[in-house]
Write a protein that holds these residues in place. Structure first.
Motif, PDB file in Angstrom:
ATOM      1  N   GLU A 122       0.821  -1.205   0.000  1.00  0.00           N
ATOM      2  CA  GLU A 122       0.000   0.000   0.000  1.00  0.00           C
ATOM      3  C   GLU A 122       0.860   1.263   0.000  1.00  0.00           C
ATOM      4  OE1 GLU A 122      -2.889   0.024   3.120  1.00  0.00           O
ATOM      5  OE2 GLU A 122      -4.234   1.285   1.948  1.00  0.00           O
ATOM      6  N   HIS A 131      -5.583   3.670  -9.259  1.00  0.00           N
ATOM      7  CA  HIS A 131      -5.791   2.466  -8.458  1.00  0.00           C
ATOM      8  C   HIS A 131      -7.218   1.999  -8.503  1.00  0.00           C
ATOM      9  CE1 HIS A 131      -4.895   5.434  -5.041  1.00  0.00           C
ATOM     10  NE2 HIS A 131      -4.020   5.721  -5.957  1.00  0.00           N
ATOM     11  N   ASN A 133      -9.964  -0.907  -6.782  1.00  0.00           N
ATOM     12  CA  ASN A 133     -10.264  -1.918  -5.768  1.00  0.00           C
ATOM     13  C   ASN A 133     -10.997  -3.070  -6.439  1.00  0.00           C
ATOM     14  OD1 ASN A 133      -9.233  -0.184  -3.817  1.00  0.00           O
ATOM     15  ND2 ASN A 133     -11.233   0.748  -3.436  1.00  0.00           N
ATOM     16  N   THR A 135     -12.895  -6.662  -6.055  1.00  0.00           N
ATOM     17  CA  THR A 135     -13.522  -7.556  -5.080  1.00  0.00           C
ATOM     18  C   THR A 135     -14.078  -8.781  -5.797  1.00  0.00           C
ATOM     19  OG1 THR A 135     -14.176  -5.578  -3.870  1.00  0.00           O
ATOM     20  CG2 THR A 135     -15.114  -7.641  -3.120  1.00  0.00           C
ATOM     21  N   LYS A 167      -5.973  -3.233  -5.519  1.00  0.00           N
ATOM     22  CA  LYS A 167      -6.137  -3.695  -4.141  1.00  0.00           C
ATOM     23  C   LYS A 167      -7.184  -4.798  -4.198  1.00  0.00           C
ATOM     24  CE  LYS A 167      -7.725  -2.024   0.367  1.00  0.00           C
ATOM     25  NZ  LYS A 167      -8.323  -0.890   1.081  1.00  0.00           N
ATOM     26  N   GLN A 169      -9.578  -7.844  -2.723  1.00  0.00           N
ATOM     27  CA  GLN A 169     -10.264  -8.416  -1.567  1.00  0.00           C
ATOM     28  C   GLN A 169     -11.390  -9.340  -2.015  1.00  0.00           C
ATOM     29  OE1 GLN A 169     -10.698  -4.758   0.845  1.00  0.00           O
ATOM     30  NE2 GLN A 169     -10.434  -6.147   2.602  1.00  0.00           N
ATOM     31  N   PRO A 193      -6.261  -7.280   2.730  1.00  0.00           N
ATOM     32  CA  PRO A 193      -6.170  -7.083   1.286  1.00  0.00           C
ATOM     33  C   PRO A 193      -4.791  -7.443   0.741  1.00  0.00           C
ATOM     34  CG  PRO A 193      -6.186  -4.970   2.429  1.00  0.00           C
ATOM     35  CD  PRO A 193      -6.341  -6.026   3.479  1.00  0.00           C
ATOM     36  N   TYR A 195      -2.085  -6.646  -2.603  1.00  0.00           N
ATOM     37  CA  TYR A 195      -1.854  -5.587  -3.591  1.00  0.00           C
ATOM     38  C   TYR A 195      -1.044  -6.146  -4.752  1.00  0.00           C
ATOM     39  CZ  TYR A 195      -3.394  -2.512   0.127  1.00  0.00           C
ATOM     40  OH  TYR A 195      -4.140  -1.919   1.097  1.00  0.00           O
TER      41      TYR A 195
END
Ligand code: CUA
Length: 347
Positions: A122, A131, A133, A135, A167, A169, A193, A195
């Protein structure tokens, strides 16, 4: 039926092997063996280095084996002879200790260096980089661009020639994010998480897979990576930030009303829908009609979409949409027409 003989059997084995190898070299945008990005290439180089070294070692061992077993073959003449004893020979022992150490060092130095280059903790992420995220959820992928305030799913859209920081998750169980031609696999966990970064050399569409057994539709948890030119990417972001338009056509309009009552509780149709991550229960559909595939796997056609809306369970067993709403054929038709108006591609 006549049983197949030795020669035919060998032929069958070789033919099958060739088929398997042909499979490896097929679709360029699917294969780890045809890297299309910086970290994909790093991993490919490491794989080639170890493969070449292993082949050389195997070759040397086999040659020594053949040489020794022919030269020191037991014959009538040598039957009662004892060969020269080499126990405690320092030169030999040093040689066969040092050679493997050198081989391991040749592998270790570039491996460790690549491991550090691939790291994207991070703290190491540049502020001005893009960036996203990511999921993983049972059986779809969400992509949130926090700086651009965009949420989308199933198609990860990125610009060409740039390092993109991800990132990763999971929203429910453990999944694993894998774009074979661009980068290695990375687990997505529910708690901590992970990366990583990706970088694509060329524009195009790349295949993505879930690489962690996560349930009955694990093998169907596909996604796509769309790599656009810098200009097209910026246009796409601007389009995504616009609210979705009200459809002009009557059936699609009726579909929108049915959607608002039956589907909108889980699915958002605006990319900047304000619901927080845990409340995003289903894929964001703001640019649904632009997607490469329906549910990640089916070709984007009205027939396939109708089949998916009517009976998702038969297409992706165990998915969360199965058996939630039973729409009649007219409603399915209307919702399908509405969904096909949801486009953000360059207008
Ligand atoms: Cu998600 Cu396998």
């Amino acid at each position: 039926m006549k049983p197949i003989g030795g020669k035919s059997r060998l032929f069958v084995v070789i033919a099958m092997l060739l088929l398997v190898l042909a499979g490896c070299s097929g679709e360029s945008y699917l294969s780890t063996l045809k890297p299309q990005g910086e970290n994909g290439e790093m991993l490919y180089d490491l794989m080639m280095l170890t493969t070449i070294l292993m082949t050389l070692v195997t070759l040397v061992v086999v040659l020594i084996f053949i040489f020794v077993s022919t030269k020191f073959r037991r014959t009538k003449k040598t039957e009662n002879m004892i060969p020269k004893q080499i126990e405690g020979n320092h030169k030999l022992e040093i040689t066969w200790t040092v050679i493997p150490i050198i081989i391991l060092l040749i592998i270790a130095v570039p491996t460790v260096s690549a491991t550090f280059k691939l790291d994207a903790s991070e703290e190491g992420i540049p502020k001005d980089a893009i960036h996203i995220n990511v999921t993983g959820k049972l059986y779809w992928w969400e992509f949130e661009y926090p700086d651009e305030k965009i949420v989308t799913s199933q198609d990860l859209v990125i610009p060409v020639g740039e390092k993109i920081y991800l990132k990763l998750q999971a929203g429910d169980v453990k999944h694993s994010f894998w774009i074979p031609a661009l980068a290695g696999k990375m687990d997505t966990n529910t708690e901590n998480p992970n990366y990583m970064w990706i970088h694509a050399y060329k524009e195009g569409v790349y295949y993505g897979k879930c690489a962690e057994l996560c349930g009955p539709s694990h093998a169907l948890m596909d996604f796509k990576v769309k790599v656009l030119s810098k200009d097209d990417y910026e246009k796409w972001v601007a389009n995504m930030q616009e609210p979705s338009e009200v459809p002009a056509e009557a059936t699609a309009k009726a579909g929108q009303e049915i959607f608002a009552k039956s589907c909108a509780g889980c699915h958002a149709v605006d990319s900047n829908d304000p619901r927080p991550a845990p409340a995003r229960l289903a894929p964001n559909l703001s640019n649904f009609a632009d997607r490469e595939r329906i549910a990640g796997i089916k070709e984007m056609t009205p027939e396939n979409l109708k089949a998916w809306v009517t009976d998702p369970e038969s297409i992706k067993p165990g998915n969360k949409m199965s058996n939630t709403y039973n729409l009649n054929p007219d409603q399915v038709e209307a919702v399908t027409q509405y969904l096909l108006t949801l486009s953000k591609e360059n207008k």
